[in-house]
Design a protein around this motif. Structure first.
Motif, PDB file in Angstrom:
ATOM      1  N   ALA A   6       0.857  -1.189   0.000  1.00 52.87           N
ATOM      2  CA  ALA A   6       0.000   0.000   0.000  1.00 52.87           C
ATOM      3  C   ALA A   6       0.888   1.231   0.000  1.00 52.87           C
ATOM      4  CB  ALA A   6      -0.942   0.008   1.212  1.00 52.87           C
ATOM      5  N   ASN A   8       0.838   5.858  -0.320  1.00 53.43           N
ATOM      6  CA  ASN A   8       0.119   7.135  -0.331  1.00 53.43           C
ATOM      7  C   ASN A   8       1.123   8.252  -0.567  1.00 53.43           C
ATOM      8  OD1 ASN A   8      -1.679   9.226  -0.038  1.00 53.43           O
ATOM      9  ND2 ASN A   8      -1.817   9.070   2.196  1.00 53.43           N
ATOM     10  N   SER A  12      -1.391  10.006  -5.594  1.00 53.17           N
ATOM     11  CA  SER A  12      -2.320   8.876  -5.588  1.00 53.17           C
ATOM     12  C   SER A  12      -2.243   8.096  -4.284  1.00 53.17           C
ATOM     13  CB  SER A  12      -2.023   7.934  -6.762  1.00 53.17           C
ATOM     14  OG  SER A  12      -0.740   7.358  -6.618  1.00 53.17           O
ATOM     15  N   GLU A  14      -2.865   3.927  -3.334  1.00 52.78           N
ATOM     16  CA  GLU A  14      -3.069   2.641  -3.978  1.00 52.78           C
ATOM     17  C   GLU A  14      -2.757   1.495  -3.025  1.00 52.78           C
ATOM     18  OE1 GLU A  14       1.257   2.182  -6.235  1.00 52.78           O
ATOM     19  OE2 GLU A  14      -0.508   2.854  -7.374  1.00 52.78           O
ATOM     20  N   HIS A  16      -2.381  -3.086  -3.177  1.00 45.26           N
ATOM     21  CA  HIS A  16      -2.293  -4.254  -4.043  1.00 45.26           C
ATOM     22  C   HIS A  16      -2.196  -5.513  -3.191  1.00 45.26           C
ATOM     23  CE1 HIS A  16      -0.052  -7.324  -6.404  1.00 45.26           C
ATOM     24  NE2 HIS A  16      -0.921  -6.973  -7.322  1.00 45.26           N
ATOM     25  N   LYS A  76      -6.047  -4.937  -7.240  1.00 45.76           N
ATOM     26  CA  LYS A  76      -5.372  -3.641  -7.157  1.00 45.76           C
ATOM     27  C   LYS A  76      -6.410  -2.535  -7.168  1.00 45.76           C
ATOM     28  CE  LYS A  76      -1.922  -0.700  -9.401  1.00 45.76           C
ATOM     29  NZ  LYS A  76      -0.995  -0.545 -10.564  1.00 45.76           N
ATOM     30  N   GLN A  78      -6.743   1.841  -6.842  1.00 45.53           N
ATOM     31  CA  GLN A  78      -5.963   3.071  -6.923  1.00 45.53           C
ATOM     32  C   GLN A  78      -6.891   4.271  -6.964  1.00 45.53           C
ATOM     33  OE1 GLN A  78      -3.817   4.128 -10.630  1.00 45.53           O
ATOM     34  NE2 GLN A  78      -1.970   4.290  -9.375  1.00 45.53           N
ATOM     35  N   TYR A  79      -6.482   5.323  -6.287  1.00 50.81           N
ATOM     36  CA  TYR A  79      -7.205   6.596  -6.305  1.00 50.81           C
ATOM     37  C   TYR A  79      -6.218   7.697  -6.681  1.00 50.81           C
ATOM     38  CZ  TYR A  79      -9.636  10.781  -4.734  1.00 50.81           C
ATOM     39  OH  TYR A  79     -10.209  12.022  -4.679  1.00 50.81           O
ATOM     40  N   LYS A  80      -6.439   8.307  -7.832  1.00 52.46           N
ATOM     41  CA  LYS A  80      -5.605   9.416  -8.281  1.00 52.46           C
ATOM     42  C   LYS A  80      -6.236  10.725  -7.829  1.00 52.46           C
ATOM     43  CE  LYS A  80      -3.511   7.147 -12.281  1.00 52.46           C
ATOM     44  NZ  LYS A  80      -3.265   7.216 -13.748  1.00 52.46           N
ATOM     45  N   THR A 241      -9.886   3.573  -9.690  1.00 55.49           N
ATOM     46  CA  THR A 241      -9.806   2.387 -10.539  1.00 55.49           C
ATOM     47  C   THR A 241      -9.632   1.142  -9.664  1.00 55.49           C
ATOM     48  OG1 THR A 241      -7.409   2.675 -10.811  1.00 55.49           O
ATOM     49  CG2 THR A 241      -8.840   3.640 -12.489  1.00 55.49           C
ATOM     50  N   TYR A 242     -10.190   0.037 -10.151  1.00 52.31           N
ATOM     51  CA  TYR A 242     -10.119  -1.240  -9.435  1.00 52.31           C
ATOM     52  C   TYR A 242      -9.889  -2.335 -10.469  1.00 52.31           C
ATOM     53  CZ  TYR A 242     -11.782  -5.447  -7.029  1.00 52.31           C
ATOM     54  OH  TYR A 242     -11.891  -6.704  -6.510  1.00 52.31           O
TER      55      TYR A 242
END
Length: 441
Positions: A6, A8, A12, A14, A16, A76, A78-80, A241-242
């Motif tokens: 993980a 930060n 982003s 994210e 995994h 996975k 993720q947040y942008k 996104t996932y």
């Protein structure tokens, strides 16, 4: 084996997760024997099954190929982050101006309440002190101190002797002792002796209260706003996104989900599979978007692709200052060894010149089961239209359907048709119904 990570940072967030492993299916090769059994509460008896291999009889050997199976799982997210910010105005300068206009009046009220509170406290304390001193002097002149004498005694068994002792109290109360004389204790035979002691307790007096004059000068502090903030900044929504994937020797699954905030808000979904079994291969995709240009528009599209089933769905709804428009279309196709079917539905509505709604449904099917000498084909069609104004209301509907079937080599057929219309206004109502039906056996 598994792993997790993980992170930060400024751009982003994210995470995994990865898992992979192996499975051993050798136990399916062990011969299985099931004895003959009688089902409870019945006279039915199941035959004996001897030396059966689940690995071969169930068909697992054909597409798994080997009993050594492995799998791989990956997830996975993720947040942008979005650098844009939404501004919410807050009129704090109006609040500051109101406080500045009324702060002097508030200070004067505070000083008045402060002075009254100190005066009341000092006056009440002095009155209580004068009353207490007067009561104490009067009692001291009229009465002598009271002396309470407790006789001596001997403690049984131990023969410890306790001498008499006294307690002297104040003249104006029995609760507060002035002087206590403790008893002397003698222990026979041991020569131990504890002498008597006299304890004089301090006298209760109220001290003279002195309030510093500078305490009366207590006031509220002055404050000054160096800079005013008239807005609140809220970070804009970013992109999410996932991703999910699963791989094995039998099937591979992939899933992707995304929510994107750009000029429009778009949500996308895609999942697919590949397998040695054709029926397990599919692709499902969906997209939904929200547009905010020249009004508000929401559009959604779904599609499914499979060897046995296919389908599509589209719908749109939009709002403007003068109009509302909505439409929906759904199509589906089923192809199985027994049934073939096509389905279509359309729905439209708008308020451009007048509120109107139209709907249509079409269905065609073909059912065939040669083993029991049964087939059936048919069609169904339905249409509906509606118009509405403040001056009138109109609705029209039509339905058509037919079927032709052979059941156990015997022919059956039938048709149905209907038409309905209704018109309503301030002058009256007009309606009509038409129904036709036929059957053949």
């Amino acid at each position: 084996h598994q792993n997790f990570s993980a992170g930060n940072n400024e751009k982003s967030i994210e995470a995994h997760i990865g898992i992979n492993g192996e499975a051993n299916l050798d136990f399916l090769n062990v011969p299985l024997t099931i004895p003959e059994m009688t089902l409870p509460y019945t006279n039915l008896t199941t035959p004996q099954v001897k030396d059966i291999s689940l690995w071969e009889k169930t068909g697992l050997k054909e597409f798994l190929k080997t009993t050594k199976q492995s799998f791989d799982l990956s997830v996975k997210a993720q947040y942008k982050k979005n650098k844009d910010k939404h501004i919410i105005p807050v009129p704090l300068d109006v609040l500051y101006a109101f406080i500045n206009r009324n702060i002097n009046s508030f200070n004067r009220r505070f000083e008045t309440v402060r002075n009254r509170a100190f005066d009341f406290f000092i006056k009440s304390y002095n009155e209580a002190k004068i009353t207490f001193d007067k009561y104490k002097v009067e009692k001291s002149l009229n009465q002598r101190p009271r002396v309470h004498k407790l006789p001596g005694y001997t403690i049984p068994v131990t023969n410890i002797e306790v001498s008499p002792f006294t307690v002297k109290t104040l003249t104006f109360g029995y609760v507060i002792p002035k002087e206590i004389s403790t008893p002397s204790i003698t222990i026979p035979g041991s020569g131990a002796y504890v002498p008597s002691y006299t304890l004089v307790l301090p006298f209760l007096e109220l001290p003279t209260l002195h309030v510093p004059r500078n305490l009366l000068e207590l006031s509220l502090p002055e404050f000054k706003v160096l800079s005013t903030t008239n807005k609140i900044l809220i970070p804009g929504m970013g992109n999410i996104t996932y991703d999910f994937s699963f791989k094995s020797s039998v099937i591979t699954l992939n899933t992707n989900v995304g929510l994107y905030n750009q000029s429009d808000i778009v949500a996308h979904f895609l999942t697919s599979s590949s397998s040695v079994i054709d029926a397990l291969q599919y692709k499902l995709e969906g997209t939904s978007s929200l547009t905010r240009k020249r009004g508000l528009k929401l559009a959604t599209a779904l599609s499914l692709s499979n060897k046995l089933v296919e389908g599509n769905h589209d719908n749109t709804i939009s709002f403007t200052k003068k109009n509302m428009d909505a439409s929906m279309t759904t199509t589906a196709r089923v192809q199985t060894p027994l049934l073939r079917m096509n389905f279509k539905q359309e729905l439209n509505g708008n308020t451009k010149s007048k509120p109107t709604v139209s709907s249509s449904i079409e269905l065609n099917y073909d059912f065939s089961w040669p083993h029991v000498y049964t087939t059936a084909t048919g069609a169904f069609d339905h249409k509906l239209s509606l118009e509405c104004l403040t001056s009138y209301f109109s609705i029209e509907s039509s339905t058509k359907g037919g079927v032709k079937a052979f059941i156990l080599s015997r022919e059956y057929s039938g048709t149905l048709a209907s038409e309905t219309s209704t018109y309503l206004n301030s002058k009256g109502t007009r309606s009509s119904v038409k129904l036709l039906g036929a059957s053949k056996v």
